[in-house]
Design an enzyme around this catalytic site. Structure first.
Site, mmCIF file in Angstrom:
data_model
loop_
_atom_site.group_PDB
_atom_site.id
_atom_site.type_symbol
_atom_site.label_atom_id
_atom_site.label_comp_id
_atom_site.label_asym_id
_atom_site.label_seq_id
_atom_site.Cartn_x
_atom_site.Cartn_y
_atom_site.Cartn_z
ATOM 1 N N HIS A 132 -21.655 -22.693 -42.049
ATOM 2 C CA HIS A 132 -22.359 -21.464 -41.942
ATOM 3 C C HIS A 132 -22.166 -21.009 -40.641
ATOM 4 O O HIS A 132 -21.999 -19.954 -40.050
ATOM 5 C CB HIS A 132 -24.163 -21.468 -42.291
ATOM 6 C CG HIS A 132 -24.777 -20.103 -42.269
ATOM 7 N ND1 HIS A 132 -25.787 -20.168 -42.573
ATOM 8 C CD2 HIS A 132 -24.455 -19.180 -41.746
ATOM 9 C CE1 HIS A 132 -26.426 -18.989 -42.461
ATOM 10 N NE2 HIS A 132 -25.449 -18.390 -41.915
ATOM 11 N N GLU A 139 -19.749 -14.459 -35.752
ATOM 12 C CA GLU A 139 -20.252 -15.993 -35.202
ATOM 13 C C GLU A 139 -19.645 -16.416 -33.941
ATOM 14 O O GLU A 139 -20.228 -16.955 -33.038
ATOM 15 C CB GLU A 139 -19.861 -17.080 -36.511
ATOM 16 C CG GLU A 139 -20.541 -16.830 -37.505
ATOM 17 C CD GLU A 139 -22.178 -17.370 -37.661
ATOM 18 O OE1 GLU A 139 -22.186 -18.344 -36.849
ATOM 19 O OE2 GLU A 139 -22.728 -16.437 -37.947
ATOM 20 N N HIS A 177 -22.381 -16.370 -31.209
ATOM 21 C CA HIS A 177 -22.622 -17.982 -30.822
ATOM 22 C C HIS A 177 -21.635 -18.460 -30.246
ATOM 23 O O HIS A 177 -21.741 -19.533 -29.219
ATOM 24 C CB HIS A 177 -23.165 -18.759 -32.145
ATOM 25 C CG HIS A 177 -24.028 -17.920 -32.830
ATOM 26 N ND1 HIS A 177 -25.328 -17.848 -32.573
ATOM 27 C CD2 HIS A 177 -24.132 -17.471 -34.109
ATOM 28 C CE1 HIS A 177 -26.152 -17.178 -33.482
ATOM 29 N NE2 HIS A 177 -25.264 -16.868 -34.340
#
Length: 269
Positions: free
Chosen positions: A87, A135, A139
């Protein structure tokens, strides 16, 4: 012994990685984008996105992903996906990463086959590359303060190594825990099976399906800044994602649904 540094992981650079100055041209920094920024540059908010101490490496179970959505019909499970998938890898206590580091398909083209299997999008309308790029931007740019994650290529390489290191399927198989529509599991027995490798601070998350069954959905593995297992992440601020699930309750058995590629929304009816 699992609290020691993972042998395959990278070490921290003596100097923090700082991202390229957005005022410079893309051509000047092309090699930095792909292979990692090595030299410091003046970025006004570098302290805010390089101040994190903990990361969460999160794996999700495709057999329960649909149950985590408000609209289960939006999900899909590709035929080549038959195991736990990534994830994300999220630095904690970071409000906003710098938006100045783009990601292109060419950055991960050598990893695409592995990523499609181990980090696929499970949403019908959401291509996998879009998932990966989000992502990275949300992040990965913040994680790039660590030398071994200081480019899109290195960030995704490390995620794949972490997934191989944390082989949840093998741990569960040894403990005789397998996907089933009939047999629920207790939190204590799952935690006991995973903790020797993932650490005592791992988080086991569930979702509630439309029949009010508790269903195992995710595992979150806290890692410290130097990528050792375990980190006091509870002192951190808000999580990097809105919660998709909740901690599995110690007193309520939960199901570990099998993967059903044809009917991913209702693997157990």
């Amino acid at each position: 012994m699992w609290s020691s540094v993972l042998p395959l992981l990278v070490t921290i650079s003596p100097a923090l990685l700082f991202l390229p100055d957005h005022t410079n041209t893309q051509d000047e920094h092309w090699q930095d984008y792909k292979y990692g920024r090595q030299q410091d540059s003046e970025v006004p908010d570098k302290k805010s996105f390089c101040s994190w101490k903990c990361l969460l490496f999160t794996l999700q179970w495709p057999g329960a992903f649909c149950q985590s959505l408000d609209e289960p019909s939006l999900c899909k499970i590709p035929q080549n996906v038959n195991n736990w998938t990534i994830h994300g890898l999220w630095p904690l206590r970071v409000r906003d990463c710098c938006k100045c580091w783009p990601m292109f398909k060419s950055d991960v083209q050598d990893l695409e086959a592995e990523l499609q299997e181990h980090w696929p999008s499970l949403l019908q309308s959401h291509p996998s590359f879009l998932f990966w790029r989000e992502e990275w931007i949300k992040h990965g740019v913040c994680a790039a303060c660590v030398e071994g994650m200081n480019s899109p290529l290195r960030y995704f390489q490390l995620n794949l190594k972490l997934r191989a290191q944390f082989d949840i399927h093998k741990l569960l198989e040894v403990a005789d825990i397998s996907p089933s529509c009939e047999r629920p599991y207790k939190l204590s027995e799952v935690h006991q099976a995973l903790a020797p490798l993932l650490g005592e601070k791992l988080q086991i998350q569930c979702v509630t399906d439309d029949q009010e069954r508790e269903v195992w959905f995710q595992v979150k593995i806290p890692l410290s800044h130097n990528l050792t297992v375990g980190c006091d992440h509870h002192v951190d601020a808000d999580p990097p994602h809105p919660p998709h699930g909740h901690p599995c309750h110690p007193q309520t058995p939960f199901y570990y649904f099998p993967i059903d590629h044809q009917q991913p929304q209702t693997p157990c009816g």
